[in-house]
Motif scaffolding. Sequence first.
Motif, mmCIF file in Angstrom:
data_model
loop_
_atom_site.group_PDB
_atom_site.id
_atom_site.type_symbol
_atom_site.label_atom_id
_atom_site.label_comp_id
_atom_site.label_asym_id
_atom_site.label_seq_id
_atom_site.Cartn_x
_atom_site.Cartn_y
_atom_site.Cartn_z
ATOM 1 N N ALA A 117 52.251 8.996 26.861
ATOM 2 C CA ALA A 117 52.202 8.279 28.135
ATOM 3 C C ALA A 117 53.563 7.694 28.489
ATOM 4 O O ALA A 117 53.974 7.718 29.665
ATOM 5 C CB ALA A 117 51.142 7.184 28.071
ATOM 6 N N VAL A 118 54.289 7.153 27.510
ATOM 7 C CA VAL A 118 55.617 6.580 27.777
ATOM 8 C C VAL A 118 56.589 7.676 28.202
ATOM 9 O O VAL A 118 57.368 7.508 29.158
ATOM 10 C CB VAL A 118 56.128 5.837 26.523
ATOM 11 N N VAL A 119 56.558 8.809 27.502
ATOM 12 C CA VAL A 119 57.416 9.938 27.896
ATOM 13 C C VAL A 119 57.045 10.409 29.308
ATOM 14 O O VAL A 119 57.923 10.706 30.138
ATOM 15 C CB VAL A 119 57.291 11.083 26.880
ATOM 16 N N GLY A 120 55.738 10.443 29.600
ATOM 17 C CA GLY A 120 55.303 10.825 30.933
ATOM 18 C C GLY A 120 55.773 9.847 31.999
ATOM 19 O O GLY A 120 56.122 10.252 33.116
ATOM 20 N N PHE A 134 51.502 7.382 33.536
ATOM 21 C CA PHE A 134 51.043 6.601 32.386
ATOM 22 C C PHE A 134 49.537 6.352 32.441
ATOM 23 O O PHE A 134 48.814 6.544 31.449
ATOM 24 C CB PHE A 134 51.805 5.268 32.354
ATOM 25 N N MET A 135 49.042 5.929 33.611
ATOM 26 C CA MET A 135 47.621 5.617 33.735
ATOM 27 C C MET A 135 46.766 6.869 33.640
ATOM 28 O O MET A 135 45.685 6.849 33.031
ATOM 29 C CB MET A 135 47.359 4.897 35.056
ATOM 30 N N LYS A 136 47.234 7.978 34.222
ATOM 31 C CA LYS A 136 46.425 9.196 34.197
ATOM 32 C C LYS A 136 46.427 9.873 32.841
ATOM 33 O O LYS A 136 45.624 10.777 32.596
ATOM 34 C CB LYS A 136 46.916 10.151 35.282
ATOM 35 N N VAL A 137 47.300 9.429 31.943
ATOM 36 C CA VAL A 137 47.259 9.904 30.564
ATOM 37 C C VAL A 137 46.344 9.015 29.718
ATOM 38 O O VAL A 137 45.445 9.497 29.021
ATOM 39 C CB VAL A 137 48.680 9.948 29.961
ATOM 40 N N VAL A 141 43.916 16.624 26.091
ATOM 41 C CA VAL A 141 43.696 15.966 27.378
ATOM 42 C C VAL A 141 44.927 15.164 27.789
ATOM 43 O O VAL A 141 45.320 15.147 28.960
ATOM 44 C CB VAL A 141 42.454 15.044 27.291
ATOM 45 N N ALA A 142 45.574 14.510 26.819
ATOM 46 C CA ALA A 142 46.767 13.719 27.133
ATOM 47 C C ALA A 142 47.891 14.594 27.665
ATOM 48 O O ALA A 142 48.531 14.267 28.679
ATOM 49 C CB ALA A 142 47.229 12.958 25.884
ATOM 50 N N LEU A 143 48.136 15.727 27.010
ATOM 51 C CA LEU A 143 49.205 16.624 27.465
ATOM 52 C C LEU A 143 48.880 17.236 28.825
ATOM 53 O O LEU A 143 49.762 17.330 29.701
ATOM 54 C CB LEU A 143 49.430 17.718 26.421
ATOM 55 N N ALA A 144 47.622 17.643 29.010
ATOM 56 C CA ALA A 144 47.239 18.231 30.296
ATOM 57 C C ALA A 144 47.343 17.208 31.427
ATOM 58 O O ALA A 144 47.861 17.506 32.513
ATOM 59 C CB ALA A 144 45.818 18.778 30.204
ATOM 60 N N ALA A 145 46.862 15.983 31.152
ATOM 61 C CA ALA A 145 46.927 14.947 32.186
ATOM 62 C C ALA A 145 48.369 14.580 32.499
ATOM 63 O O ALA A 145 48.724 14.344 33.673
ATOM 64 C CB ALA A 145 46.162 13.712 31.722
ATOM 65 N N ALA A 146 49.222 14.542 31.480
ATOM 66 C CA ALA A 146 50.635 14.236 31.710
ATOM 67 C C ALA A 146 51.284 15.307 32.585
ATOM 68 O O ALA A 146 52.066 14.992 33.500
ATOM 69 C CB ALA A 146 51.373 14.104 30.381
ATOM 70 N N GLY A 147 50.966 16.570 32.321
ATOM 71 C CA GLY A 147 51.527 17.646 33.124
ATOM 72 C C GLY A 147 51.068 17.596 34.568
ATOM 73 O O GLY A 147 51.870 17.732 35.503
ATOM 74 N N VAL A 148 49.764 17.382 34.787
ATOM 75 C CA VAL A 148 49.235 17.336 36.155
ATOM 76 C C VAL A 148 49.808 16.142 36.917
ATOM 77 O O VAL A 148 50.225 16.259 38.078
ATOM 78 C CB VAL A 148 47.695 17.262 36.121
ATOM 79 N N ALA A 149 49.854 14.976 36.267
ATOM 80 C CA ALA A 149 50.357 13.776 36.942
ATOM 81 C C ALA A 149 51.854 13.896 37.235
ATOM 82 O O ALA A 149 52.328 13.425 38.279
ATOM 83 C CB ALA A 149 50.081 12.545 36.083
#
Length: 490
Positions: A14-17, A48-51, A171-179
């Motif tokens: 999330a921080v990297v995102g 961050f929130m979407k992850v 889910v975290a990686l996918a959400a980070a990519g989409v966001a």
Amino acid sequence: MPLLWLCVSVLAIAVVGFVFGRQRALSSAGGDIRSLHSLPNYYGWNVFMKVTVPVFGVVALWLIAQPMVLQSSIAGMIPESEIKEGSNMGLVMAEVRRTANGIENAVAAGVMSDAMARDTNADSAAVTQLLKDAGQVVTSEVSQSLLNAAQAFRSMHATGALLMSIVALGVALAAAGVAAMQSKPDFKARNAVERGILMLLIAAASVAILTTIGIVLSLVFNTIEFFRLYPALDFFFSPEWAPSFSGRGGSSKLGILPLLWGTLYISIIALLVAVPIGLFAAIYLSEYATPRIRSIAKPMLEILAGIPTIVYGLFALLTIGPMLVSVFGQDGLGWMSGGRAVMTAGIAMGIMLIPFVSSLSDDIINAVPQAMRDGSYGLGATQSETIKQVVIPAALPGIVGAVLLAASRAIGETMIVVMGAGAAARLSLNPFEAMTTVTAKIVSQLTGDSDFASPEALVAFALGITLFVLTLALNVLALFIVRKYREQYE
């Protein structure tokens, strides 16, 4: 992956995102902040929130659903002969989980090899001895079928934890990519973040409600299990409390009446000590004390609220008890045979409750409008008459709330009762005899080596829900009193 490391990994993503989403928004705008719909940080917080929110939601749901799935899968491995008389599948599954945790701890301590822990042909007697050597609580020898079920439970639990980690990180990686892909100049990042914060605030406001529901359901389900093993009429109407810890409650007498009487008796004595002293102290501090005296006396009085209850218990045992014995004991009136008694605990508890009553009552009395006092003085009333006939009646609903808080605190107290009142469950009017309360017995029934599959342990939940209903009834009564008196001043 352990849950802690999973949370750390998700937060790292999330921080990297956050950094990537912020930089991408700036880059897409050519470095000109004025071209963005929102400030750059909003794009980072959107990522961050979407992850974090979906991932932690998935983890929470997984942790709730996994025990149910495991229980339904393992239940088929338990033969009917394993369910003893007076027990049920839920209680046997509790023993399976305890054995599985014991095996895991024994492997971690090096007492048992991982190969033996997984061996379905391992001797159950040898495993039982190894668990005892590892300091794990084993109520009886683990049978072969129960051992196999515990081994399967441990294996499935580890597999479920691994799958949860894989799904959560995916889910975290996918959400980070989409966001991150949304970080464009025309994306309304501020609106998305504010909607997310609003949902988090609503969820935070719902925690109290959901917690209350969870507490009630946990009590209800275990209470139902208890009443399947022990007659409800005997529990509510038997005047005797004598658990035998025989394993199935056949010779136990688990009547709540002596415990309920001890709870109410000690609470009444505590309120008789706390309410007059606390209310008089509040009247003095709010109406008579000078600002200098009030600035010193009120903090000194409120220090009592910060003293641990175990200290009050020691005070009751070492000071109040001997003082009462010197007056009411064999050398005095002869009414008291020992330092542990209802009066000892009641006085100590009353001292503990004084700041609850005085501090709240003081704030409530100060909240009465000064115009009401001035009107009373204008009609020729003295200060004492104004306090008795105007201030106290106007503040009465709040004072009732303060007394209710003190009563709830008294009913739920444990340490002072254990150290000051003893552990005797009896029906008696003599305040100089030892008695006990519902909370003290809840603690004693859930500690020690008692089998959790027995009524002697499950009775703690029945005691707990009875105490919950009692405090709820007190709240309803207080609301009735508050509304009745409040109508006179509206």
